[in-house]
Design a protein around this motif. Structure first.
Motif, PDB file in Angstrom:
ATOM      1  N   UNK A   1      24.338  36.970  30.690  1.00  0.00           N
ATOM      2  CA  UNK A   1      23.885  37.844  29.610  1.00  0.00           C
ATOM      3  C   UNK A   1      24.663  39.157  29.606  1.00  0.00           C
TER       4      UNK A   1
ATOM      5  N   UNK B   1      24.677  40.644  33.296  1.00  0.00           N
ATOM      6  CA  UNK B   1      23.658  40.145  34.228  1.00  0.00           C
ATOM      7  C   UNK B   1      23.631  38.632  34.082  1.00  0.00           C
TER       8      UNK B   1
ATOM      9  N   UNK C   1      24.997  49.202  25.635  1.00  0.00           N
ATOM     10  CA  UNK C   1      24.098  50.257  25.152  1.00  0.00           C
ATOM     11  C   UNK C   1      24.898  51.523  24.926  1.00  0.00           C
TER      12      UNK C   1
ATOM     13  N   UNK D   1      22.712  60.505  34.584  1.00  0.00           N
ATOM     14  CA  UNK D   1      22.447  60.673  36.020  1.00  0.00           C
ATOM     15  C   UNK D   1      22.202  59.309  36.672  1.00  0.00           C
TER      16      UNK D   1
ATOM     17  N   UNK E   1      24.639  53.944  37.675  1.00  0.00           N
ATOM     18  CA  UNK E   1      26.010  54.228  38.051  1.00  0.00           C
ATOM     19  C   UNK E   1      26.869  52.976  37.882  1.00  0.00           C
TER      20      UNK E   1
ATOM     21  N   UNK F   1      25.272  42.937  27.824  1.00  0.00           N
ATOM     22  CA  UNK F   1      24.455  43.911  27.106  1.00  0.00           C
ATOM     23  C   UNK F   1      25.288  45.185  26.953  1.00  0.00           C
TER      24      UNK F   1
ATOM     25  N   UNK G   1      16.706  57.675  42.952  1.00  0.00           N
ATOM     26  CA  UNK G   1      17.304  58.419  41.840  1.00  0.00           C
ATOM     27  C   UNK G   1      18.524  59.191  42.338  1.00  0.00           C
ATOM     28  N   UNK G   2      19.260  59.682  41.392  1.00  0.00           N
ATOM     29  CA  UNK G   2      20.423  60.485  41.728  1.00  0.00           C
ATOM     30  C   UNK G   2      19.959  61.859  42.192  1.00  0.00           C
TER      31      UNK G   2
ATOM     32  N   UNK H   1      29.660  51.432  42.883  1.00  0.00           N
ATOM     33  CA  UNK H   1      28.887  50.994  44.048  1.00  0.00           C
ATOM     34  C   UNK H   1      28.888  49.470  44.109  1.00  0.00           C
TER      35      UNK H   1
ATOM     36  N   UNK I   1      17.475  46.738  38.718  1.00  0.00           N
ATOM     37  CA  UNK I   1      17.777  47.005  40.123  1.00  0.00           C
ATOM     38  C   UNK I   1      16.610  47.813  40.651  1.00  0.00           C
TER      39      UNK I   1
ATOM     40  N   UNK J   1      17.522  41.830  39.939  1.00  0.00           N
ATOM     41  CA  UNK J   1      16.761  40.761  39.293  1.00  0.00           C
ATOM     42  C   UNK J   1      17.372  40.557  37.918  1.00  0.00           C
TER      43      UNK J   1
ATOM     44  N   UNK K   1      16.549  54.286  30.010  1.00  0.00           N
ATOM     45  CA  UNK K   1      16.193  53.283  31.012  1.00  0.00           C
ATOM     46  C   UNK K   1      14.708  53.395  31.350  1.00  0.00           C
TER      47      UNK K   1
ATOM     48  N   UNK L   1      22.318  51.861  45.383  1.00  0.00           N
ATOM     49  CA  UNK L   1      22.374  51.956  43.922  1.00  0.00           C
ATOM     50  C   UNK L   1      21.034  52.483  43.418  1.00  0.00           C
ATOM     51  N   UNK L   2      21.073  53.325  42.392  1.00  0.00           N
ATOM     52  CA  UNK L   2      19.827  53.893  41.860  1.00  0.00           C
ATOM     53  C   UNK L   2      18.982  52.812  41.179  1.00  0.00           C
ATOM     54  N   UNK L   3      17.698  53.073  41.070  1.00  0.00           N
ATOM     55  CA  UNK L   3      16.799  52.170  40.353  1.00  0.00           C
ATOM     56  C   UNK L   3      17.118  52.258  38.872  1.00  0.00           C
ATOM     57  N   UNK L   4      17.304  51.159  38.238  1.00  0.00           N
ATOM     58  CA  UNK L   4      17.591  51.166  36.805  1.00  0.00           C
ATOM     59  C   UNK L   4      17.257  49.805  36.229  1.00  0.00           C
ATOM     60  N   UNK L   5      17.259  49.748  34.904  1.00  0.00           N
ATOM     61  CA  UNK L   5      16.800  48.528  34.262  1.00  0.00           C
ATOM     62  C   UNK L   5      17.406  48.379  32.878  1.00  0.00           C
ATOM     63  N   UNK L   6      17.832  47.177  32.555  1.00  0.00           N
ATOM     64  CA  UNK L   6      18.268  46.860  31.200  1.00  0.00           C
ATOM     65  C   UNK L   6      17.301  45.867  30.588  1.00  0.00           C
ATOM     66  N   UNK L   7      17.708  45.282  29.477  1.00  0.00           N
ATOM     67  CA  UNK L   7      16.810  44.316  28.852  1.00  0.00           C
ATOM     68  C   UNK L   7      16.658  43.062  29.698  1.00  0.00           C
ATOM     69  N   UNK L   8      17.741  42.673  30.331  1.00  0.00           N
ATOM     70  CA  UNK L   8      17.737  41.401  31.046  1.00  0.00           C
ATOM     71  C   UNK L   8      17.896  41.538  32.546  1.00  0.00           C
ATOM     72  N   UNK L   9      18.020  42.754  33.022  1.00  0.00           N
ATOM     73  CA  UNK L   9      18.267  42.941  34.449  1.00  0.00           C
ATOM     74  C   UNK L   9      17.516  44.156  34.976  1.00  0.00           C
TER      75      UNK L   9
END
Lengths: 603, 121
Positions: free
Chosen positions: B46, B43, B50, B74, B77, B48, A597-598, B113, A572, A518, A1, A562-570
């Motif tokens: 879309x 999303x 992984x 980690x 979630x 996805x 973060x966790x 969550x 948080x 987003x 990520x 929710x933790x900060x994270x990111x995919x190709x199209x989304x």
């Protein structure tokens, strides 16, 4: 990520990158071709001057033919004959061909006048390539068009370099994110800018070269059309008054909807007859009506004597009207604004190239979302007090904050200044463009100018509005926020923030921690959507005064965040927004990224 | 037939190991059996997928049983938000043969969550 990015930031999609690359390839190819052609032309010119031999040639025929160029239809055609090593060569060339390098003329008379120095039967020198005597010239090719070609090739290459730089930057993407990191212990996480806006140092240099034409062109026009004619008119005040006989007066079409006064008069100096065609030094500045008035006043004088003024040191230089007209401030201001605008943009590119080359590409966009954070224990106060920080780590953080504030201030000033110059330029350009409409005549030209001028007016209003907004933000106090690099759900963190500037302009400041989803980050996924999923008020303060002030507040990250994270199209993401509510009613927001973060001790 | 089972609970804390047991019984011995931890995100329109972790087994018999340990990430979630949904799936694939999936929850609270839109634009 990948790490979180600032709101609204994204990288160009693959197809966008391919498109930019194709664009760059086309421009780079065209630039290479242009450079090759210019190089070839330069070599020919040099060869003509150093390798060509000369021989006496007899002019066999001279005629003026009508060519295909609509603006310069009259082309001289000269036939000459010469001998070289016992062989006779005869060549005829027309227009811009090799024999006679001059292209067409706007009038038949001008073409005939140009060929007057080659009367039939005259013996003139001819220049030819000894390796191939068919390559023949009556005149050497002028350096001037070649210099112009070289300048154009340079400018075009600069633009191509800029496009290539943009393309390279788009592919480079996030790989340089790590390079943006600041010294160890102090993590200044600059939310990455859109990769599409990254340009390599070479590209920036190309941009500077390209934009320099917007400085050079107005300066050259200013010199050529405004300053030099005035200087020459002033010099002519010392010329000798002489009696001249006007032979011809006409108004000729100079192509591109331009006219000029065509005057021919003769005069005698020291028993020798001269002819001149200059009425004054400012014909190019005249309105059509003024030119017609001069034409009418001179027309009655054809064949009669009028007073003209001759340079005693160069008797072929003469003028009838040596009046110096009042300064045309409109033209001067327009050209000056254009040069200033081009200069600022070129300077911006050059500065960007220098900074990028030095690996310090702290662009205003990047600086906007710089989140100054520290992993060191304990609070760091602003303004920085070194006694509280023997390790020196806070010093670095304070320096980063100062640099960030300075960057924000500079960005606002640059934006406002550029906007103002842009508005002046656009108003001038729009006024010139709409000139036929402003004249009040109802004809094709005014209708065309009116219709095509509407987008210009809209753009001008848009730029003026943006400039007004930039002008207002220029005086805004600059906020800075320091917070932990990372935080876990349920954790309470310190948020240190400071304001620098005229604080009395602020009615209140709100600090809010917001979590958002987003989606549709790819360019082909449809419109980007954002949903705010969490909002925690941190502070709401009022009663500001003075030049700078710093505060410390605390915020507890929600347990169920929710933790900060990111995919190709989304994505948080979490941001601390600092909303400046100004006394006059407007609100300005600066956002600072926070990574949730966790935590091992988390919920 | 191929079956995948989580040895302990299906609710996993982030960063902790996931003990996975896979059993299969095929008409012909598969060339390989792969066990994967997948992050399946949705999303908007879309989707996805992984692969977060993978445990391959080669030279396997026609029928057999293997265990492996995959590390739960980690972050992120399990999440059910206004626009984004994140799910974790343990997948076992016998090639050629068949496949099986079991959904797990990776979360510090033991539940996915939830994010409710306060405002959306």
């Amino acid at each position: 990520m990948r790490p979180t990015t600032r709101p609204g930031d994204r990288e160009p999609s693959f197809s966008a990158r391919v498109f930019i690359t194709l664009f760059a390839v086309v421009f780079a190819g065209a630039a290479l071709l242009l450079v090759a052609l210019t190089w070839r032309e330069a070599r020919i010119i040099v060869r003509e001057r150093y390798d060509y031999e000369s021989a006496p040639a007899t002019i066999v025929a001279v005629e003026i033919v009508r060519g295909e160029r609509s603006n310069q239809p009259y082309e001289p055609r000269i036939v000459c004959r010469f001998e070289y090593r016992g062989r006779s060569f005869e060549h005829a060339a027309q227009g811009g061909e090799s024999l006679f390098r001059v292209r067409g003329y706007t009038s038949f008379e001008a073409a005939r006048e140009a060929t007057a120095r080659y009367p039939v039967g005259a013996l003139v020198p001819v220049y030819f390539d000894p390796a191939d005597p068919r390559r023949t010239q009556l005149e050497f090719t002028s350096f001037v068009p070649s210099i112009a070609s070289a300048v154009f090739a340079l400018v075009f290459s600069g633009f191509a370099l800029l496009v290539v730089g943009v393309a390279a930057g788009a592919w480079r993407g996030n790989r340089e994110r790590e390079r943006d990191a600041l010294p160890k212990g102090i993590l200044a996480r600059r939310a990455p800018r859109s990769a599409g806006r990254r340009i390599t140092a070479l590209g920036m240099l190309g941009g500077a070269v390209f934009c320099s034409i917007f400085v050079a062109a107005p300066v050259w026009i200013l010199r050529d059309r405004v300053l030099e004619p005035r200087e020459r008119a002033r010099a002519s005040l010392s010329w000798t008054e002489t009696s001249c006989t006007i032979e011809r007066v006409d108004i000729v079409d100079d192509g591109d909807d331009a006219e000029r006064l065509d005057v021919l008069y003769r005069y005698d100096v020291a028993g020798r007859e001269y002819r001149a065609s200059r009425h004054d030094f400012f014909d190019h500045q005249r309105e059509c009506g003024e030119r017609r008035a001069v034409y009418r006043s001179l027309k009655g004088s054809v064949g009669s004597a009028v007073a003209c003024f001759v340079d005693p040191n160069a008797p072929h230089e003469a003028v009838i009207d040596r009046t110096v007209p009042p300064v045309d401030w409109k033209e001067g201001a327009f050209l000056g604004a254009m040069a200033a605008f081009g200069g600022l943009v070129a300077l911006g590119f050059a500065r960007g190239a220098w900074k990028t080359w030095r690996g310090d590409a702290a662009s205003p966009e990047g600086a906007r979302t710089t989140s100054v954070v520290t992993r060191t224990a304990g609070p760091i106060h602003l303004p920085f007090d070194p006694r509280r920080d023997p390790s020196g780590q806070a010093r670095a953080t304070a320096a980063v904050v100062d640099a960030w504030m300075s960057d924000v201030r500079k960005r606002r000033q640059t934006r406002a200044s550029l906007g103002m110059v842009g508005v002046i330029f656009l108003v001038g350009f729009t006024a010139l463009w709409m000139k036929p409409v402003l004249r009040g005549t109802f004809d094709i030209a005014s209708i065309f100018a009116g219709v095509t001028g509407i987008p210009l007016v809209i753009i001008t209003i848009g730029v003026a509005t943006m400039t007004w907004r930039s002008w207002r933000t220029m005086r805004l106090p600059v906020p800075a926020v320091k917070l932990s690099a990372k935080a876990a759900p349920g954790e309470t963190i310190d948020v240190e923030w400071s304001l620098d500037g005229e604080l009395a302009t602020i009615a209140s400041v709100r600090l809010v921690l917001e979590g958002s989803e987003v989606i549709n980050l790819g360019s082909e996924s449809g419109p980007r959507q954002t949903a705010i999923i969490a909002r925690v008020a941190i502070a709401d303060r009022a009663g500001f005064a003075g030049r700078s002030s710093s505060y410390r507040d605390r915020v507890r990250i929600p347990e169920d965040a929710m933790v900060s994270c990111e995919g190709d199209e989304w994505r948080i993401e979490w941001n601390v927004h600092l909303d400046l509510v100004m006394r006059e009613g407007s609100t300005h927001r600066e956002s600072f990224a926070l990574r949730i973060v966790f935590g091992e001790d988390g919920p | 037939m191929i079956e995948v089972r989580i040895a302990d609970r299906r609710e996993i804390r982030p960063g902790r190991p996931i003990r996975v047991r896979v059993d299969w019984s095929m008409a012909r011995a598969p060339e390989r059996v792969d066990v994967r931890l997948l992050l399946v995100s949705k999303a908007g329109e879309h989707d996805e997928v992984k692969i977060l972790a993978e445990a391959p087994f080669a030279n396997v018999e026609r029928a057999g049983s293997r265990e492996c340990v995959l590390d739960a990430p980690s972050s992120p979630w399990s999440y059910e938000g206004a626009l984004v949904t994140l799910r974790f799936v343990i997948e076992a694939v016998a090639s050629p043969g068949g496949d099986a999936r079991e959904e797990i929850v990776v979360s510090p609270t033991g539940r996915p969550l939830r994010g409710h839109a306060l405002t959306a634009k």
